[in-house]
Design a protein around this motif. Structure first.
Motif, PDB file in Angstrom:
ATOM      1  N   PHE A  44       0.841  -1.192   0.000  1.00  0.00           N
ATOM      2  CA  PHE A  44       0.000   0.000   0.000  1.00  0.00           C
ATOM      3  C   PHE A  44       0.878   1.244   0.000  1.00  0.00           C
ATOM      4  CE2 PHE A  44      -2.937  -3.047   2.052  1.00  0.00           C
ATOM      5  CZ  PHE A  44      -4.036  -2.896   1.224  1.00  0.00           C
ATOM      6  N   ILE A  57     -10.949  -2.823  -5.060  1.00  0.00           N
ATOM      7  CA  ILE A  57      -9.884  -3.072  -4.084  1.00  0.00           C
ATOM      8  C   ILE A  57     -10.499  -3.348  -2.725  1.00  0.00           C
ATOM      9  CG2 ILE A  57      -7.951  -2.027  -2.821  1.00  0.00           C
ATOM     10  CD1 ILE A  57      -7.425  -0.333  -5.323  1.00  0.00           C
ATOM     11  N   GLY A  73      -8.862  -4.336   1.217  1.00  0.00           N
ATOM     12  CA  GLY A  73      -7.604  -4.505   1.937  1.00  0.00           C
ATOM     13  C   GLY A  73      -7.772  -4.428   3.432  1.00  0.00           C
ATOM     14  N   SER A  99      -0.277  -6.730   6.407  1.00  0.00           N
ATOM     15  CA  SER A  99      -1.223  -6.137   5.470  1.00  0.00           C
ATOM     16  C   SER A  99      -1.608  -7.150   4.400  1.00  0.00           C
ATOM     17  CB  SER A  99      -0.619  -4.894   4.790  1.00  0.00           C
ATOM     18  OG  SER A  99      -0.254  -3.925   5.743  1.00  0.00           O
ATOM     19  N   LEU A 148      -3.889  -7.292   0.507  1.00  0.00           N
ATOM     20  CA  LEU A 148      -4.537  -6.561  -0.576  1.00  0.00           C
ATOM     21  C   LEU A 148      -5.139  -7.539  -1.573  1.00  0.00           C
ATOM     22  CD1 LEU A 148      -5.110  -4.063  -2.433  1.00  0.00           C
ATOM     23  CD2 LEU A 148      -2.811  -4.427  -3.379  1.00  0.00           C
ATOM     24  N   TRP A 185      -6.879  -7.060  -5.280  1.00  0.00           N
ATOM     25  CA  TRP A 185      -7.053  -6.057  -6.340  1.00  0.00           C
ATOM     26  C   TRP A 185      -7.505  -6.730  -7.616  1.00  0.00           C
ATOM     27  CZ3 TRP A 185      -4.517  -5.833 -11.061  1.00  0.00           C
ATOM     28  CH2 TRP A 185      -4.604  -4.634 -11.769  1.00  0.00           C
ATOM     29  N   GLN A 235      -3.298 -10.623  -5.541  1.00  0.00           N
ATOM     30  CA  GLN A 235      -3.455 -10.709  -4.094  1.00  0.00           C
ATOM     31  C   GLN A 235      -2.062 -10.699  -3.471  1.00  0.00           C
ATOM     32  OE1 GLN A 235      -6.370 -13.508  -2.392  1.00  0.00           O
ATOM     33  NE2 GLN A 235      -6.976 -14.019  -4.495  1.00  0.00           N
ATOM     34  N   SER A 294       2.860  -5.348  -7.842  1.00  0.00           N
ATOM     35  CA  SER A 294       2.122  -4.703  -6.766  1.00  0.00           C
ATOM     36  C   SER A 294       1.415  -3.484  -7.347  1.00  0.00           C
ATOM     37  CB  SER A 294       3.068  -4.292  -5.640  1.00  0.00           C
ATOM     38  OG  SER A 294       2.352  -3.666  -4.592  1.00  0.00           O
TER      39      SER A 294
END
Length: 244
Positions: A50, A143, A145, A160, A162, A164, A177, A233
């Protein structure tokens, strides 16, 4: 409005090229730490998963290799792509904070003429020519997260995740992911920090560094990074040559 763009045109007669807005709450002394509705940014760790579009980078400012993550922040820039649009909320109690983000927005993209799949994503925000207008908001990005951060006396640990995806109508979607772990340890003379991220294909990216005061007049920094060539990413801007 960028140079060459028309504020109102035949294809989009009722709206300017780009509009951004948000509601942001950050009460003190509450379980609710931050609430963002509309356009916002979210950054964690060293920006491998992020980021707000700008990360630490190599420069003559050798002591600025570490940029503390800022969590949820209202979006106040004119960049037409480097933001999330939806809902972000951070809840915290004692030493633990948890953040959830949900974002959904249209983005600029182009399709491969032969395979009819997404070939490129664009973030320059320019919509002047017929081809630029055609790819304007052609794809839709979703998104979801999560991030959890534990703050101890001298130690911060954050994890974290994510999810997407971007698609054009019913065509096959681009998806990713990622998960990461970030650790920061503060000493009397400096900071040791690092983040390790990976995706579903086990492509790995990692960065570790040290910023320390060697003496009263001398300071030093050290950074090591290693990114897999196929690590992808979509929201990340880790430590790099240019910071973008």
């Amino acid at each position: 409005k960028d140079p060459g763009e028309k504020t109102f045109n035949r294809q989009h007669p009722n709206s300017p090229d780009f509009i951004s807005g948000h509601l942001f709450f950050s009460p003190e002394g509450k379980i609710l730490k931050s609430l963002a509705i509309g356009d916002f940014n979210f950054t964690t760790g060293m920006g491998l998963v992020f980021s707000n579009g700008f990360g630490a980078f190599k420069s003559s400012q050798t002591m600025q290799v570490y940029q503390p993550f800022s969590g949820l922040q209202p979006y106040r820039s004119v960049n037409e792509s480097a933001f999330l649009r939806g809902l972000g909320i951070t809840l915290g109690k004692n030493k633990l904070q948890n953040t959830i983000i949900l974002s959904s927005k249209d983005i600029d993209a182009s399709l491969d003429s032969d395979s009819a799949v997404i070939s490129s994503l664009y973030n320059n925000g320019l919509h002047r020519t017929s081809s630029e207008l055609y790819r304007r908001k052609l794809a839709h990005e979703n998104i979801a997260g999560f991030s959890s951060t534990l703050n101890l006396a001298n130690l911060t640990v954050s994890v974290s995740y994510l999810n997407w995806s971007t698609r054009v109508d019913h065509l096959p979607a681009l998806a990713a992911q990622l998960a990461s772990t970030f650790i920061k340890y503060r000493t009397n003379s400096g900071i040791l920090f690092g983040e390790l991220a990976h995706d579903l294909d086990q492509q790995i990216a990692g960065v570790i560094g040290l910023v320390t005061g060697i003496s009263a007049k001398v300071s030093g920094s050290l950074v090591y990074r290693n990114y897999s060539s196929h690590f992808f990413s979509p929201l990340g801007t880790g430590f790099s040559h240019s910071g973008r």
